[in-house]
Design an enzyme around this catalytic site. Structure first.
Site, PDB file in Angstrom:
ATOM      1  CE  LYS A  81      16.317   1.450   3.024  1.00  0.00           C
ATOM      2  NZ  LYS A  81      15.127   2.324   2.998  1.00  0.00           N
ATOM      3  N   GLY A 112      17.285   7.795   8.696  1.00  0.00           N
ATOM      4  CA  GLY A 112      17.135   9.233   8.516  1.00  0.00           C
ATOM      5  C   GLY A 112      16.248   9.902   9.553  1.00  0.00           C
ATOM      6  CE  LYS A 141       9.555   4.461  -1.684  1.00  0.00           C
ATOM      7  NZ  LYS A 141       9.718   5.907  -1.688  1.00  0.00           N
ATOM      8  CG  ASP A 185      16.667   2.724  -0.840  1.00  0.00           C
ATOM      9  OD1 ASP A 185      16.374   1.863   0.012  1.00  0.00           O
ATOM     10  OD2 ASP A 185      15.902   3.663  -1.141  1.00  0.00           O
ATOM     11  N   GLY A 211      11.151   2.599   6.423  1.00  0.00           N
ATOM     12  CA  GLY A 211       9.760   2.965   6.608  1.00  0.00           C
ATOM     13  C   GLY A 211       9.194   2.542   7.949  1.00  0.00           C
TER      14      GLY A 211
END
Length: 301
Positions: free
Chosen positions: A47, A83, A259, A200, A50
Site C-alpha cells: 500500500k 486523499g 494503521k 488500507d 504518505g
C-alpha cells in the site's frame, strides 16, 4: 527523517550508493540472496501512501524497488489511495469537503472527482513511473473484472464503501503474466454503484484474497512506537493479540489505531504477515525484505 539520516541508514544496512567499494556492494547482494530465494513467487501487496506518493524522488525510488522485486521473482501488487490529491482538485473546483470521523463525506459529484483522480491521475502516474523501467505495470480499478464488491459504510458518508468481497482472478491473471497490478480503490456494489474505499482496507482485503506473503503499508511514521516522541521505542515485531492488548491499555492511540487495525485485518484475512514501514526512507522495501535487520514493525497472527 532527513535525507542524510536516511542515507546513513541505507549505508548501515548494506545498500551502498555509488562510490562504495565493490566488496561492499557484493556483500549487500549476498545478504539479499537467501531472502530472494525464500520469497520467490510470493505475492507482496504494497500500500503506497504518505510522502512516498507526493515526493518525486521517493516515488522514483519506490518504482525502482517494485521493479526489482518483480525482476528477482517476487509478485508485487501496488494499492494506492489519493486523499490529498482528491482534496486538492475539489478545492480547485470550489467544492467544500466535510469529514466525519476522518472520512470524507462523498456525494455523487465528489465520487466523480475521486474516480477521476484515483483511476485517471494517481494510478496512471504510478503506472508510468514503474513502466520507465519496462512495460510491467497495469492500472486496475476495483470496479474492473468484479475485483471489489463494495457496500456502503454509513449512509451519512454517502458513497464511501467497505469491502464486501474480493474476486481476485483479474489480479491472478496479471501476476501469472509477470505484470505488476496497480490498484485504484474504487469498488462497486451489485447494482454497479461505485464507492470510494479506504486504501488500507483494500490492501488488507487483497492480501488475504491472494494469500500474500506480506501486506506492506508505507506510511509517514517509522513503525509502531510505544512513545510517539521517541523513535527508539519502535516495536519491531508484534502479534495480533499483542496489538489488541496495547490498544486496550492505551499504549496505541489516536491516528496509530487505524494503521494497526489495517495490519491486523490483513493477517486475519490470510496474509502471512503485515508490515508498517517508513515510506520517507528511500528503498525502504529493499531494506525490509532483503536485509538481516529489517526495518519498521512486523505483525504476525
Amino acid at each position: 527523517m532527513t535525507d542524510s539520516s536516511a542515507q546513513d541508514l541505507i549505508s548501515e544496512r548494506g545498500f551502498a550508493p555509488r562510490g562504495f567499494s565493490p566488496e561492499r556492494r557484493a556483500a549487500a547482494l549476498i545478504e539479499a540472496l537467501p531472502y530472494i530465494q525464500q520469497f520467490r513467487d510470493a505475492v507482496m501487496v504494497v500500500k503506497l501512501g504518505g510522502n512516498a506518493m507526493v515526493d518525486p524522488a521517493l516515488s522514483a525510488s519506490f518504482a525502482q524497488d517494485v521493479v526489482l522485486l518483480r525482476s528477482v521473482g517476487l509478485r508485487p501488487v501496488v494499492v494506492h489511495g489519493g486523499g490529498p490529491q482528491i482534496g486538492a482538485l475539489l478545492g480547485r473546483l470550489g467544492k467544500t469537503t466535510e469529514f466525519v470521523d476522518g472520512l470524507r463525506v462523498t456525494d455523487a459529484e465528489t465520487l466523480d472527482v475521486a474516480r477521476m483522480v484515483l483511476v485517471g491521475k494517481v494510478g496512471r502516474d504510478i503506472v508510468g513511473a514503474i513502466n520507465v523501467h519496462g512495460a510491467f505495470a497495469v492500472g486496475v480499478s476495483g470496479e474492473d473484472g468484479g475485483l471489489i464488491t463494495a457496500v456502503p459504510t454509513d449512509e451519512a458518508l454517502g458513497f464511501v464503501g467497505d469491502v464486501a468481497s474480493v474476486q481476485p482472478q483479474i489480479l491472478e491473471r496479471l501476476l501469472a503474466e509477470r505484470m505488476i497490478p496497480v490498484v485504484s480503490t474504487i469498488g462497486a456494489d451489485n447494482s454497479g454503484q461505485a464507492y470510494n474505499i479506504n486504501a488500507d482496507t483494500v490492501a488488507g482485503a487483497l492480501a488475504g484474497a491472494l494469500g500474500a506473503e506480506k501486506a506492506i503499508y508505507l506510511t509517514d511514521v517509522a513503525g509502531l512506537l510505544t512513545d510517539p516522541d521517541d523513535p527508539s521505542s519502535i516495536v519491531p515485531r508484534a502479534t495480533v493479540e499483542d496489538l489488541e492488548a496495547m490498544i486496550a491499555d492505551g499504549t496505541i492511540s489516536g491516528g496509530m489505531i487505524p494503521k494497526v487495525r489495517a495490519c491486523t485485518d490483513a493477517v486475519e484475512s490470510g496474509a502471512a504477515s503485515a508490515h508498517l514501514l517508513d515510506g520517507r526512507i528511500p528503498h525502504v522495501l529493499l531494506l525490509e525484505l532483503f536485509t538481516d535487520a529489517g526495518i519498521g514493525t512486523m505483525v504476525t497472527p
